[in-house]
Structure formats: C-alpha cells, structure tokens
Write an enzyme that holds these catalytic residues in place. Structure first.
Site, PDB file in Angstrom:
ATOM      1  CE  LYS A  10      -3.888   1.033  -1.306  1.00 31.66           C
ATOM      2  NZ  LYS A  10      -4.410   0.148  -0.430  1.00 31.66           N
ATOM      3  CB  VAL A  61      -0.374  -6.005   4.048  1.00 32.25           C
ATOM      4  CG1 VAL A  61      -1.472  -5.417   4.621  1.00 32.25           C
ATOM      5  CG2 VAL A  61      -0.319  -6.286   2.584  1.00 32.25           C
ATOM      6  CE1 TYR A  94      -4.102  -1.259  -4.981  1.00 30.28           C
ATOM      7  CE2 TYR A  94      -4.637  -3.573  -5.166  1.00 30.28           C
ATOM      8  CZ  TYR A  94      -4.490  -2.540  -4.428  1.00 30.28           C
ATOM      9  OH  TYR A  94      -4.530  -2.484  -3.010  1.00 30.28           O
ATOM     10  CB  SER A 103      -1.023  -0.006   1.297  1.00 28.94           C
ATOM     11  OG  SER A 103      -2.016  -0.551   0.948  1.00 28.94           O
ATOM     12  CE1 TYR A 159      -3.441  -0.542   4.950  1.00 28.43           C
ATOM     13  CE2 TYR A 159      -2.165  -1.087   7.094  1.00 28.43           C
ATOM     14  CZ  TYR A 159      -2.272  -0.901   5.413  1.00 28.43           C
ATOM     15  OH  TYR A 159      -1.512  -1.325   4.528  1.00 28.43           O
TER      16      TYR A 159
HETATM   17  N1  GLU Z   1      -1.817  -5.539  -2.003  1.00 26.68           N
HETATM   18  C1  GLU Z   1      -2.309  -5.150  -1.209  1.00 26.68           C
HETATM   19  C2  GLU Z   1      -3.910  -5.330  -1.292  1.00 26.68           C
HETATM   20  O1  GLU Z   1      -4.562  -4.940  -2.232  1.00 26.68           O
HETATM   21  C3  GLU Z   1      -2.194  -3.970  -0.448  1.00 26.68           C
HETATM   22  C4  GLU Z   1      -2.719  -4.092   0.945  1.00 26.68           C
HETATM   23  C5  GLU Z   1      -2.085  -2.944   1.737  1.00 26.68           C
HETATM   24  O2  GLU Z   1      -0.680  -3.125   1.809  1.00 26.68           O
HETATM   25  O3  GLU Z   1      -2.688  -2.349   2.500  1.00 26.68           O
HETATM   26  O4  GLU Z   1      -4.676  -6.307  -0.566  1.00 26.68           O
END
Ligand code: GLU
Length: 305
Positions: free
Chosen positions: A64, A259, A189, A61, A241
């Site tokens: 992002k 994650v 993504y 993430s 989060y």
């Molecule tokens: N690739 C992970 C997903 O989409 C990223 C989630 C994350 O790092 O929060 O579930």
C-alpha cells in the site's frame, strides 16, 4: 552492529510464540511461525542483517506504501486525497463500518483495505494487467531488485477467498469512489499484495523514503520530496493497523506492516529497516517484529520525537 542485531533477534524470538500466523488467506498459513529476521540498509549504503532475513514472504499491506506513491505520481496529491482520506482509524484493516457511517464517498486512509483498493483504482494503465505491470516495475526500481515478482499461489489463494475485499470494493463502486471495473481493480489489488520479497527488499523501500525519495545506492531520485513526506506521515499515523499510536510511541518512526509478517520502517536521514516474523499479534502486526523494532529504536535512538 551485526552483533547487536543478532542479539535482538535471539532475545525477541520468544515473542513469536504468542502470535498466530495469518490463515484467512489459506496459503499464508503455511509460514514458519518461529521465523524472525531483520535487514538494515543505511543511507551510506551499509547493509546489516540477522536471523531469518533470507526467507521470502508476500509483502501484503506493505504494498500500500508503493501504490500510494504511484497514485500520487500519476494524479497529484489533491486528486488522490479528494478520493481517499488521511485520518487514522481505530478499527481493523478490513473494516466495513466506517465506509457507511463516516463518509461513503471517501474511505478513511490509504493504509486500510478500503482506502488501498480505492488508491489502486487511481493508478494509470489499462486498469488490469498493464496497471499491475507498472506497479511491479516501480517495485523493482524502488527495491533495486529486478527479480521481484508475485507469488502465484498466494495470489490465487487470496483471489479465491477475498470476499471481504470484494464487499468493500463493490460498496465503493456503488458510492462512486471506484469508477472503473471492480473485478479489474481487485485483481490488481490481490496481485500487489502477493508481491514476494525479503527483508532486504522492504528495507530498501524504507531507505528510499528515509532518503526523501532518492535511491541511496545510485543517487537517482525516483519520487519528489513531497511524496516521500506524505507517505512517511501516513505510515506513521496509519501504517500499523489499529496499533499505529502504540507503534508511534514505542518505535517512533514511520512503519508499515503486512499480514505476511513483514514490517517496513524508515528512520528519516538514517536507514531503512525490513523485519519479518509471520506470527502476528491480535492487531495483525508481527509480534516478534514489533518488539524487535521497539528495542532497535531504543538502542540506536531512532525515534523522531
Ligand atoms: N491482502 C491482504 C488483505 O487484503 C492484505 C492485508 C494486510 O496485509 O493488512 O486482506
């Protein structure tokens, strides 16, 4: 500084024991639970590190943050935030519920999966390989690391098991948030999440943000000040989060976790910080990494508040 970082890593390694490595993407389950490392890049160009800072991990993430910058550069902030909101959520990063009950035309923010998938659909290119190439090129530039690439095993693992993200994306296609081909958007993504780096790479992204969009190591501006400001604000309010409020109180600087166990942090005007510890707490943040950043922030008085 080096001694301070070594002490902080050793004191906080104990917290990795209480966390769990993410396994919903099977390939991530192979990470070494006890790892904990940190890298700092100051705006004066000094670099400090300790612990398992050399371990490679997928940024997940944290990507992002990078795709939000590119989407704004490509489309302008008005258009991006017409499609994606900027409000925090108290739900999990992959939650579906808000998409239907709050606003089916606008996912809540670009740091949760729905909002990030919508954001990446806005990035210019052919919508698939060439769009991802642009993301990779930008990532290499903002980290100053021309060797950045994806971890193919994690990419395939995520692509095979990414049904929750598929559900989010198809829902958003049905409500008009996503206008291009859903499988193309998801492929980009999954690849952006599988970009692999080290604490140093994410620390450098943090340093560019801390420096308001200028690469501290060359003086080159790669994003305008207003983009850096928007991204840092959204990291602070939404980047950790549904523990973003907790992190804002305890750490007090813009952070974004993934994650894979990474946390990117930007101490405005001072430094970028990259932390890695794959054992995650219940909210999905690195358990050792959160404590490490909290103590570092106290020691160096990093909080912006
Ligand atoms: N690739 C992970 C997903 O989409 C990223 C989630 C994350 O790092 O929060 O579930």
């Amino acid at each position: 500084m080096k001694r301070l970082l070594e002490g902080l890593v050793e004191n906080n390694r104990v917290y990795t024991a209480g966390g769990k490595v993410a396994s919903y993407i099977p390939e991530l389950g192979k990470a070494n639970k006890d790892s904990l490392g940190i890298w700092i890049t100051t705006l004066q160009g000094e670099e400090y590190f300790a612990g398992d800072f050399e371990e490679r991990f997928t940024i997940q993430s944290i990507s992002k943050v990078i795709t939000l910058m590119l989407a704004i550069l490509d489309n302008g902030k008005e258009y991006v935030f017409k499609k994606v909101g900027m409000e925090a959520t108290a739900d999990a990063f992959n939650s579906i519920i808000n998409l239907e009950t709050k606003n089916p035309q606008r996912p809540l923010n670009p740091m949760i999966n729905s909002g990030a998938i919508a954001t990446v659909s806005l990035i210019a290119g052919d919508g698939r390989d060439n769009t991802f190439e642009r993301i990779l090129k930008f990532t290499r530039k903002i980290t100053g690391n021309p060797d950045i690439n994806i971890n193919e095993d994690v990419y395939h693992s995520e692509s095979i098991t990414g049904d929750r993200n598929r559900a989010l994306a198809y829902f958003m296609k049905s409500t008009g948030v996503i206008e291009n081909d859903v499988e193309d958007v998801l492929d980009v993504y999954f690849k952006q999440c599988s970009i692999e780096g080290t604490c140093k790479d994410i620390a450098r992204v943090g340093a560019v943000l801390a420096n308001n969009g200028v690469l501290p190591w060359s003086g080159e501006r790669i994003i305008p000040v207003y983009v850096a400001r928007i991204v840092k604000t959204i990291m602070l309010t939404c980047g950790m989060y549904d523990a973003s409020g907790d992190a804002a109180v305890k750490i007090g600087i813009p952070c974004k976790s993934g994650v894979g166990g990474g946390i990117l942090a930007a101490a405005p005007g001072r430094m970028g910080i990259g932390v890695f510890g794959p054992a995650l707490d219940q909210k999905g943040n690195s358990s050792g990494g959160m404590r490490l950043l909290e103590e570092l922030s106290k020691e160096l008085d990093l909080s912006i508040f």
